[in-house]
Each structure stands twice: as C-alpha cells, then as structure tokens.
Design an enzyme around this catalytic site. Structure first.
Site, mmCIF file in Angstrom:
data_model
loop_
_atom_site.group_PDB
_atom_site.id
_atom_site.type_symbol
_atom_site.label_atom_id
_atom_site.label_comp_id
_atom_site.label_asym_id
_atom_site.label_seq_id
_atom_site.Cartn_x
_atom_site.Cartn_y
_atom_site.Cartn_z
ATOM 1 N N HIS A 56 0.815 -1.216 0.000
ATOM 2 C CA HIS A 56 0.000 0.000 0.000
ATOM 3 C C HIS A 56 0.850 1.269 0.000
ATOM 4 O O HIS A 56 0.369 2.341 0.336
ATOM 5 C CB HIS A 56 -0.980 -0.029 1.186
ATOM 6 N N CYS A 82 4.909 16.732 -12.356
ATOM 7 C CA CYS A 82 6.236 16.479 -12.956
ATOM 8 C C CYS A 82 6.907 15.234 -12.382
ATOM 9 O O CYS A 82 8.008 14.877 -12.785
ATOM 10 C CB CYS A 82 7.145 17.691 -12.804
ATOM 11 N N ASN A 123 -2.094 -13.370 15.456
ATOM 12 C CA ASN A 123 -3.113 -12.323 15.393
ATOM 13 C C ASN A 123 -3.887 -12.336 16.711
ATOM 14 O O ASN A 123 -4.101 -13.392 17.287
ATOM 15 C CB ASN A 123 -4.070 -12.603 14.221
HETATM 16 ZN ZN ZN Z 1 6.304 19.156 -9.950
#
Ligand code: ZN
Length: 243
Positions: free
Chosen positions: A121, A132, A214
């Site tokens: 994740h 960019c 768990n």
């Molecule tokens: Zn940027």
C-alpha cells in the site's frame, strides 16, 4: 512443545520465509489500526466525513485540503518506533531468505533495518508531484504548507500510498506473488485478511506451513500449522527471549 517453541522450530527449519503483515504489526509501535474496536474507522470523525471515505482517491482529488489535514494528523506518526516484531525480522533477514510483505505504510520495517520489504500500500516516506513526478521525502512535505506544492512546477504533491479506488503497484504485486509461491513458510501477522486484493495474495502459497499470529482468531479455509492469538510484538519478544 509450546507455541513459541513450535514457531522457533518452523522458522529454523524453513528456507524461504514470507512474513505477511497488516496493521496489527504496528499497533504496539503506537500506530492505530483501522478496523479493530479501537481502530481509526470506529472513531468519530473530526471532519464530518467517515475516515474510511477520506482515504479514497475521490476524496483526495475533491477535498485535497481536508485530506491533508487528516493525513498529517492520523497517517503520519513521527513518534512511532519499530517494536520487537520489526527488530526480530530485521535480524532474521541476516540468516534466512526472508521477504516481508506489508500492508502498512509506516516504513517501520526499514527503520528496523529490513531490506527486503514489499509495501503493498505504499509508504508515507515517498511522495510525488502529480504533475512532474519529482520525488519528495516525508521531511520535505512536513516543511511545506498543508497541501504540499511542488516548488519546481506548482503541481500538487501526493503521498505514494494506495488510496481506495487506486490499483496496487503491479511490480510490487508480482514480486509478492513470486515470493509467496517460493515460500516454504508463511507467517500471517496482525491482519484480518479483509482488504483485497492484498488478502488474496496468500492463496498463492503452495507450502504446508502457515503460521498465524493475530489477536483474534483468523478463520482460514486452509490447514494452519500454528495459530497464536496474541499481539504480534509481544509474540516476537518472547521468541527473541526464548520463552
Ligand atoms: Zn512538480
């Protein structure tokens, strides 16, 4: 033989180990999980919208400012430190072929020293400009305004974490499947296996040694070699101390 001795034996005898971890691996480091009784999704939201909804791509795009208030408050936890589980696994990597597959975004395995970590994740430690693609570290975005803006191009910077409605990184998924298929021991820890597609990965496991660590019982349709219903960090601390 008690459970800790059994766990030690399974680890000692294994050649290729996968540790598949969820939120319960980090709760003893002070990071809230999502779905337990005291988890984030059961808290009353400060923002008038359920937290679960706020972790969606749609919410990020439509309420970027509120998303970041929430994200900075709840997802970035600077005081969290690796616990006994993270430390044990970092040491284990020195003597075993170990792959850590984690659903957590906190980077605590790497902080403990683990190198072979697949983050299903993503991670709060990586951030990218949506325009960019310039990379920014966590400390970079901590110095910026609430909604971090790329100084090069003015684009919005997004954490490299997988939000609801977003796909998992295909390379990370493929590497996870490869490691699970090759493993002769899989340790499933601190996860309710309720988040897909991550949870579905364990069905690629072909071996016979499944270990579950768990707090709550985890109903699996496969044979389980060992199930320890206890906190994950506490279990690894006992393993480290040989008790
Ligand atoms: Zn940027």
């Amino acid at each position: 033989m008690d459970d800790i001795a059994k766990l030690k034996k399974l680890i000692d005898e294994a050649k290729n180990i996968v540790f598949f971890g969820g939120a319960g691996v980090s709760t003893e480091s002070g990071i809230k999980d999502f779905r337990s009784k005291d988890g984030l999704y059961n808290l009353k939201s400060k923002y008038g919208r359920p937290y679960e909804e706020m972790l969606s791509h749609t919410f990020f795009m439509s309420h970027t400012d509120t998303f970041y208030e929430f994200y900075r408050d709840f997802m970035i936890n600077k005081s969290a430190k690796p616990n006994a589980a993270h430390k044990y696994l970092a040491n284990l990597e020195k003597r075993k072929n170990l792959t850590i597959i984690t659903q957590n975004i906190d980077g605590l395995h790497q902080e403990a020293g683990s190198k072979n970590v697949l983050e299903l994740h993503g991670s709060i430690h990586r951030n990218y400009c949506m325009r960019c693609n310039e990379f920014y570290s966590l400390s970079d975005i901590e110095k910026m305004d609430n909604v971090p803006i790329c100084p090069h191009c003015g684009g919005i910077i997004k954490p490299d974490v997988v939000l609801y409605e977003e796909g998992l990184d295909q390379e990370v998924l493929k590497a996870s499947v490869d490691a699970i298929e090759k493993a002769d021991l899989i340790i499933i820890a601190g996860t309710s296996l309720s988040v897909y597609p991550a949870a579905g990965l364990i069905y690629y496991y072909r071996g016979s040694n499944i270990v579950i660590i768990n707090k709550d019982h985890l109903p699996l349709t496969r044979n389980v070699a060992l199930e320890i219903n206890a906190p994950v960090g506490e279990t690894f601390k006992k393993l480290e101390n040989g008790i």
